[in-house]
Design a protein around this motif. Sequence first.
Motif, mmCIF file in Angstrom:
data_model
loop_
_atom_site.group_PDB
_atom_site.id
_atom_site.type_symbol
_atom_site.label_atom_id
_atom_site.label_comp_id
_atom_site.label_asym_id
_atom_site.label_seq_id
_atom_site.Cartn_x
_atom_site.Cartn_y
_atom_site.Cartn_z
ATOM 1 N N ILE A 1 -25.884 80.466 -35.165
ATOM 2 C CA ILE A 1 -25.968 79.566 -36.322
ATOM 3 C C ILE A 1 -25.669 80.405 -37.559
ATOM 4 N N GLU A 2 -24.563 80.044 -38.236
ATOM 5 C CA GLU A 2 -24.068 80.868 -39.339
ATOM 6 C C GLU A 2 -23.620 79.965 -40.486
ATOM 7 N N ARG A 3 -23.457 80.560 -41.682
ATOM 8 C CA ARG A 3 -23.045 79.747 -42.819
ATOM 9 C C ARG A 3 -21.588 79.310 -42.678
ATOM 10 N N LEU A 4 -21.302 78.121 -43.202
ATOM 11 C CA LEU A 4 -19.933 77.601 -43.154
ATOM 12 C C LEU A 4 -18.961 78.612 -43.751
ATOM 13 N N ASP A 5 -17.911 78.907 -42.988
ATOM 14 C CA ASP A 5 -16.854 79.797 -43.456
ATOM 15 C C ASP A 5 -15.536 79.043 -43.313
ATOM 16 N N ARG A 6 -14.957 78.684 -44.445
ATOM 17 C CA ARG A 6 -13.748 77.836 -44.419
ATOM 18 C C ARG A 6 -12.582 78.530 -43.728
ATOM 19 N N THR A 7 -12.615 79.867 -43.665
ATOM 20 C CA THR A 7 -11.497 80.587 -43.048
ATOM 21 C C THR A 7 -11.650 80.670 -41.526
ATOM 22 N N VAL A 8 -12.812 80.304 -41.025
ATOM 23 C CA VAL A 8 -13.061 80.415 -39.582
ATOM 24 C C VAL A 8 -13.279 79.046 -38.929
ATOM 25 N N HIS A 9 -14.204 78.260 -39.480
ATOM 26 C CA HIS A 9 -14.660 77.051 -38.779
ATOM 27 C C HIS A 9 -13.669 75.881 -38.910
ATOM 28 N N ASP A 10 -13.421 75.252 -37.775
ATOM 29 C CA ASP A 10 -12.488 74.116 -37.728
ATOM 30 C C ASP A 10 -13.272 72.824 -37.968
ATOM 31 N N ARG A 11 -13.182 72.318 -39.195
ATOM 32 C CA ARG A 11 -13.964 71.131 -39.556
ATOM 33 C C ARG A 11 -13.271 69.830 -39.147
ATOM 34 N N VAL A 12 -11.988 69.918 -38.804
ATOM 35 C CA VAL A 12 -11.202 68.708 -38.555
ATOM 36 C C VAL A 12 -11.533 68.073 -37.204
ATOM 37 N N THR A 13 -11.772 68.881 -36.188
ATOM 38 C CA THR A 13 -11.950 68.326 -34.839
ATOM 39 C C THR A 13 -13.403 67.949 -34.529
ATOM 40 N N PHE A 14 -14.327 68.238 -35.445
ATOM 41 C CA PHE A 14 -15.733 67.920 -35.188
ATOM 42 C C PHE A 14 -15.919 66.407 -35.107
ATOM 43 N N ASP A 15 -16.641 65.955 -34.073
ATOM 44 C CA ASP A 15 -16.909 64.512 -33.938
ATOM 45 C C ASP A 15 -18.288 64.288 -33.333
ATOM 46 N N CYS A 16 -19.218 63.884 -34.192
ATOM 47 C CA CYS A 16 -20.590 63.632 -33.725
ATOM 48 C C CYS A 16 -20.801 62.160 -33.392
ATOM 49 N N GLY A 17 -19.768 61.331 -33.635
ATOM 50 C CA GLY A 17 -19.903 59.899 -33.362
ATOM 51 C C GLY A 17 -20.284 59.092 -34.591
ATOM 52 N N GLU A 18 -20.524 59.763 -35.706
ATOM 53 C CA GLU A 18 -20.885 59.079 -36.955
ATOM 54 C C GLU A 18 -19.858 59.481 -38.017
ATOM 55 N N THR A 19 -19.033 58.526 -38.425
ATOM 56 C CA THR A 19 -17.943 58.812 -39.366
ATOM 57 C C THR A 19 -18.455 59.473 -40.646
#
Length: 173
Positions: free
Chosen positions: A14-32
Amino acid sequence: MVACQSMPPTPLIIERLDRTVHDRVTFDCGETELNDYLKFIARQHVDKGYAQVWIAVTKPGCTQIVGYYTLSMTSLAPDELQGKSGVRRVPALLLGKLAVDKRYHGQGIGIRLLMHAQRSALLLSRQVGVHALIVDALHEQAADFYRKYDFEELTTGPLHLYKTIKDIARMGL
Ligand SMILES: CC(C)(COP(=O)(O)OP(=O)(O)OC[C@H]1O[C@@H](n2cnc3c(N)ncnc32)[C@H](O)[C@@H]1OP(=O)(O)O)[C@@H](O)C(=O)NCCC(=O)NCCS
């Protein structure tokens, strides 16, 4: 970048959001709403100091986000809590969002994120005044998740819940 194994999800980093590493586009928790927050708003909120965004990945350097939560400072009016407080505003921490990617539901990731948030709240409370950790549940089903872990309702409605730092401290985290 490190290739990400989908199973098993442990150990979880569990780490802080890093825009250069984490892929935010493919995340899907089922809640838009929670997907879109991560895609379009989270980074701005970090930049503006509105929230700290914590990301769960399966190993260091992994780009795939399996879950996330946000923490921010907040305060409550005394009448939002049961009982008397004796102050004009009650200091608290807000767990504004918590979500796990659908592919990882039911694998204990949500509870680990919640434990991480409670531990952070406890550590912070040793440096600044924090009376409680507040959660804003998206809907009744999400509120049930928090109730299972002893969060109680604020007077403002069933989707606003809290757990006092005293109760978190008793968990021995
Ligand atoms: C709610 C959510 C975070 C749970 O994450 P998860 O990783 O699937 O949950 P876990 O596997 O850690 O579950 C831990 C325990 O909570 C229980 N649980 C999970 N979701 C629950 C719910 N909605 N209500 C009640 N209990 C729930 C599990 O059954 C499990 O209990 P057990 O240990 O007795 O078997 C996830 O389903 C999610 O991201 N949902 C969409 C977004 C959302 O609703 N977020 C809520 C905050 S707004």
